[in-house]
Write an enzyme that holds these catalytic residues in place. Structure first.
Site, PDB file in Angstrom:
ATOM      1  N   TYR A 149       0.945  -1.216   0.040  1.00  0.00           N
ATOM      2  CA  TYR A 149       0.091   0.029   0.109  1.00  0.00           C
ATOM      3  C   TYR A 149       0.924   1.310  -0.107  1.00  0.00           C
ATOM      4  CZ  TYR A 149      -3.818   3.127   1.293  1.00  0.00           C
ATOM      5  OH  TYR A 149      -4.713   4.186   1.332  1.00  0.00           O
ATOM      6  N   LYS A 153       1.158   3.867  -3.121  1.00  0.00           N
ATOM      7  CA  LYS A 153       0.752   5.403  -2.670  1.00  0.00           C
ATOM      8  C   LYS A 153       1.992   6.234  -2.974  1.00  0.00           C
ATOM      9  CE  LYS A 153      -3.738   4.556  -1.962  1.00  0.00           C
ATOM     10  NZ  LYS A 153      -4.696   5.075  -2.866  1.00  0.00           N
TER      11      LYS A 153
HETATM   12  N1  NAD Z   1     -10.393   5.598   4.193  1.00  0.00           N
HETATM   13  C1  NAD Z   1      -9.189   5.914   4.639  1.00  0.00           C
HETATM   14  O1  NAD Z   1      -8.841   6.098   5.889  1.00  0.00           O
HETATM   15  C2  NAD Z   1      -8.039   6.332   3.558  1.00  0.00           C
HETATM   16  C3  NAD Z   1      -7.069   7.076   4.116  1.00  0.00           C
HETATM   17  C4  NAD Z   1      -6.248   7.667   2.970  1.00  0.00           C
HETATM   18  C5  NAD Z   1      -6.309   6.984   1.898  1.00  0.00           C
HETATM   19  N2  NAD Z   1      -7.520   6.600   1.426  1.00  0.00           N
HETATM   20  C6  NAD Z   1      -7.737   6.303   0.020  1.00  0.00           C
HETATM   21  O2  NAD Z   1      -8.831   6.854  -0.381  1.00  0.00           O
HETATM   22  C7  NAD Z   1      -9.666   6.013  -1.622  1.00  0.00           C
HETATM   23  C8  NAD Z   1     -10.885   5.739  -1.187  1.00  0.00           C
HETATM   24  O3  NAD Z   1     -11.024   5.005  -0.058  1.00  0.00           O
HETATM   25  P1  NAD Z   1     -12.078   4.663   1.051  1.00  0.00           P
HETATM   26  O4  NAD Z   1     -11.924   4.731   2.331  1.00  0.00           O
HETATM   27  O5  NAD Z   1     -13.401   5.487   0.498  1.00  0.00           O
HETATM   28  O6  NAD Z   1     -12.394   3.059   0.391  1.00  0.00           O
HETATM   29  P2  NAD Z   1     -13.558   2.278  -0.230  1.00  0.00           P
HETATM   30  O7  NAD Z   1     -13.103   0.678  -0.091  1.00  0.00           O
HETATM   31  O8  NAD Z   1     -14.934   2.668   0.625  1.00  0.00           O
HETATM   32  O9  NAD Z   1     -13.366   2.885  -1.736  1.00  0.00           O
HETATM   33  C9  NAD Z   1     -12.489   2.303  -2.568  1.00  0.00           C
HETATM   34  C10 NAD Z   1     -13.501   1.971  -3.760  1.00  0.00           C
HETATM   35  O10 NAD Z   1     -12.658   1.488  -4.935  1.00  0.00           O
HETATM   36  C11 NAD Z   1     -13.280   0.523  -5.497  1.00  0.00           C
HETATM   37  N3  NAD Z   1     -12.290  -0.532  -6.041  1.00  0.00           N
HETATM   38  C12 NAD Z   1     -11.747  -1.680  -5.252  1.00  0.00           C
HETATM   39  N4  NAD Z   1     -11.164  -2.514  -6.339  1.00  0.00           N
HETATM   40  C13 NAD Z   1     -11.252  -1.598  -7.254  1.00  0.00           C
HETATM   41  C14 NAD Z   1     -10.932  -2.316  -8.586  1.00  0.00           C
HETATM   42  N5  NAD Z   1     -10.011  -3.416  -9.062  1.00  0.00           N
HETATM   43  N6  NAD Z   1     -11.385  -1.501  -9.901  1.00  0.00           N
HETATM   44  C15 NAD Z   1     -12.043  -0.317  -9.506  1.00  0.00           C
HETATM   45  N7  NAD Z   1     -12.528  -0.065  -8.361  1.00  0.00           N
HETATM   46  C16 NAD Z   1     -12.174  -0.643  -7.382  1.00  0.00           C
HETATM   47  C17 NAD Z   1     -14.277  -0.065  -4.463  1.00  0.00           C
HETATM   48  O11 NAD Z   1     -15.393  -0.777  -5.192  1.00  0.00           O
HETATM   49  C18 NAD Z   1     -14.539   1.145  -3.682  1.00  0.00           C
HETATM   50  O12 NAD Z   1     -15.820   1.945  -4.379  1.00  0.00           O
HETATM   51  C19 NAD Z   1      -8.593   4.884  -1.618  1.00  0.00           C
HETATM   52  O13 NAD Z   1      -7.739   5.173  -2.548  1.00  0.00           O
HETATM   53  C20 NAD Z   1      -7.893   4.633  -0.393  1.00  0.00           C
HETATM   54  O14 NAD Z   1      -6.560   4.174  -0.597  1.00  0.00           O
HETATM   55  C21 NAD Z   1      -8.551   6.096   2.439  1.00  0.00           C
END
Ligand code: NAD
Length: 244
Positions: A149, A153
């Protein structure tokens, strides 16, 4: 265009753009497309904007190309791309399998690059575009059990700089937003866990986790002309995690 827009941060970003009057394309994994379709109907009703929904699995470059072609048949241009979709997997590096590594890196970095490449081709033709990568504080500082991860990133943050340098001549800006922990419906239970809070909150000088709105506000700022002089930047939205 917002990827992974059926839930969490992606859904909030889509809502912010709809509220500001943008037509939007939501993409979601085929098996979760229904979530995005429900969201699309709601946004259309609430804000009176056009919302398209497309299935997209970032693990297949063929699927990516097909998805972008199908969008191009229905809309005049894609002006803004938000690469929000991403996955995480926690494992000690010593026992990480090739399959686990590929799963995370193929979606977060490889798939995101190829989608960006396809969308940028249409932006080049229109001589304008704004691309935002959703990275993470894990791409800025290291943390245990996050090897693929963090690497993916960090890769996205540097890909942002490379593409910003390469595509500025086409009028395309490329930026990243790197959140700390964001409370979403999917991870609310983990974030509420007293042990999790005890371990992680002291590392954030503002002593709070982010909410999806914090990320959507930053994305909206970077995506629009308010940030017309900003490209190649990584906007860290982490309450200070990475400065101490
Ligand atoms: N939530 C956190 O704490 C956090 C912190 C830092 C960064 N992020 C980043 O923010 C973004 C959104 O995170 P979130 O918390 O809303 O997570 P989430 O799991 O709710 O959303 C991730 C989305 O990506 C989609 N996805 C997964 N695999 C896929 C694939 N193979 N092809 C296309 N789409 C795919 C999922 O269906 C989902 O809609 C991500 O990139 C995550 O790494 C999240």
């Amino acid at each position: 265009m917002v990827t992974g827009a059926g839930s969490g941060i992606g859904a909030e970003i889509a809502e912010h753009f709809a509220e500001s009057g943008a037509s939007i394309v939501l993409t979601e994994l085929p098996e979760s497309l229904e979530n995005a379709e429900i969201e699309a109907e709601r946004l259309q009703r609430l804000y009176g904007v056009e919302v398209l929904c497309k299935p997209l699995d970032l693990r297949s470059v063929e699927d990516i190309e097909r998805c972008v072609r199908s969008i191009e048949e229905q809309v005049e241009s894609i002006d803004i791309l938000i690469n929000n979709a991403g996955v995480n997997l926690l494992s000690p590096a010593l026992s990480l399998s090739e399959e686990q590594w590929d799963f995370v890196v193929d979606i977060n970095l490889k798939g995101t690059f190829f989608l960006t490449r396809e969308v940028a081709k249409t932006m080049v033709r229109h001589k304008r575009g704004s691309i935002i990568m959703i990275a993470s504080h894990d791409g800025v500082v290291g943390s245990e059990n996050h090897a693929p991860y963090s690497a993916s990133k960090a890769g996205l943050i540097h890909l942002t700089r490379s593409l910003a340098a390469e595509w500025a001549k086409h009028g395309i800006r490329v930026n990243a937003v790197s959140p700390t922990f964001v409370i979403t419906d999917a991870n609310e239970q983990v974030m509420d866990d007293p042990q999790f809070r005890r371990t992680n909150l002291p590392r954030i000088p503002l002593r709070k986790f982010a909410v999806p709105e914090d990320i959507a506000n930053s994305v909206l700022f970077l995506a629009t002309d308010s940030a017309s002089m900003i490209t190649g930047h990584n906007l860290v939205v982490d309450g200070g995690w990475t400065v101490v």
